[in-house]
Design an enzyme around this catalytic site. Structure first.
Site, PDB file in Angstrom:
ATOM      1  N   ILE A 268       0.857  -1.183   0.000  1.00  0.00           N
ATOM      2  CA  ILE A 268       0.000   0.000   0.000  1.00  0.00           C
ATOM      3  C   ILE A 268       0.896   1.236   0.000  1.00  0.00           C
ATOM      4  CG2 ILE A 268      -1.611   1.329   1.431  1.00  0.00           C
ATOM      5  CD1 ILE A 268      -2.653  -1.390   2.443  1.00  0.00           C
ATOM      6  N   CYS A 269       0.637   2.167  -0.907  1.00  0.00           N
ATOM      7  CA  CYS A 269       1.452   3.394  -0.982  1.00  0.00           C
ATOM      8  C   CYS A 269       1.265   4.251   0.264  1.00  0.00           C
ATOM      9  CB  CYS A 269       1.069   4.208  -2.212  1.00  0.00           C
ATOM     10  SG  CYS A 269       1.755   5.871  -2.161  1.00  0.00           S
ATOM     11  N   ILE A 270       2.360   4.611   0.868  1.00  0.00           N
ATOM     12  CA  ILE A 270       2.282   5.339   2.143  1.00  0.00           C
ATOM     13  C   ILE A 270       1.687   6.740   1.981  1.00  0.00           C
ATOM     14  CG2 ILE A 270       4.699   6.139   2.019  1.00  0.00           C
ATOM     15  CD1 ILE A 270       4.656   5.770   5.159  1.00  0.00           C
TER      16      ILE A 270
END
Lengths: 130, 130
Positions: free
Chosen positions: A77-79
């Site tokens: 998941i992209c931070i």
């Protein structure tokens, strides 16, 4: 074939996350490798463990978790996208002073570099979203 | 500590194309696409950006966002050169359909017809569409 998958849409509101899952599953069933699924934009919401869909519906997050556990698929998941939308893992919750974390098992939070790395390492990077 | 992608060592350079198809405001796609491109610049790949459909509005001069309470991120497109992102292509048909010309754009670009753009896309290793 070594596949990377990018999911750009949230669960339940858009077909893209379902189709991405079906694609990944079909690829695995055919003996291909799914190197990584990267969740970006509203796609990050695929990874919240607080989703409670009605019992007669599919549980999109649980499905991804099972795929990660059964096939060792890296679910990232992209931070930056996650922080905007209120998705935190334990470490990030502590750092940001939030009182809980909500990432489902099998997912991890990391940077956009993981997406580019998937593009470099995979034979195909397939994008799901509008 | 080295980043995961650095373990690969130098060598693999792929052609990455970022396709921008959405208006700059109204959805977050344009802003988050720009974030990908800025991160990706660190990977020293062969990068190009394409603007088509409503994506051409991302490069429109004179954006004024105060009225909608959003950050005007259009100056970032001018900074791309500093990240060695220099290949910007705009689809001629998309511009014309919206009554725009090259003079309306805030950075130097190569305006290219739909057919030529198709050929350019054929040459890419990775196409990320936002």
């Amino acid at each position: 074939m070594k596949y990377g998958i990018l999911v750009n849409e949230g669960p339940y509101q858009h077909q893209a996350s379902d189709t991405a899952y079906q694609f990944a599953k079909a690829a695995l069933d055919k003996g291909h490798e799914v190197f990584r699924v990267f969740f970006y934009h509203d796609g990050v919401n695929n990874g919240t463990r607080f989703g409670v869909p009605p019992q007669d519906d599919r549980n999109i997050t649980t499905r991804w978790t099972e795929m990660a556990e059964q096939h060792g698929v890296d679910m990232v998941i992209c931070i930056a996208a996650a922080q905007r939308r209120g998705l935190l893992d334990e470490g990030e919750a502590k750092r940001q002073g939030k009182d809980g974390d909500n990432i489902a098992p099998g997912f991890r939070i990391s940077g956009l570099g993981q997406l580019i790395e998937a593009g470099i390492q995979c034979d195909r990077l397939v994008v799901f979203g509008d | 500590m080295s980043e995961p992608w650095e373990e690969e060592g130098p060598g693999t350079i792929k052609k990455f194309m970022y396709v921008n198809r959405k208006a700059p405001y109204g959805t977050i796609y344009a802003l988050e696409s720009l974030e990908v491109v800025l991160i990706a610049a660190a990977f020293e790949q062969d990068v190009s950006m394409v603007f088509l459909d409503d994506g051409v509005y991302q490069l429109k001069k004179g954006q004024e966002t105060q009225g909608i309470g959003m950050k005007n991120f259009s100056p970032t497109y001018r900074a791309l050169e500093g990240y060695d992102v220099e290949k910007l292509y705009v689809e001629a048909e998309s511009l014309a359909e919206r009554g725009l010309s090259e003079d309306d754009l805030l950075v130097p670009v190569e305006v290219m017809g739909r057919e030529a753009l198709t050929e350019l896309m054929e040459e890419q290793d990775v196409i990320l569409s936002f």
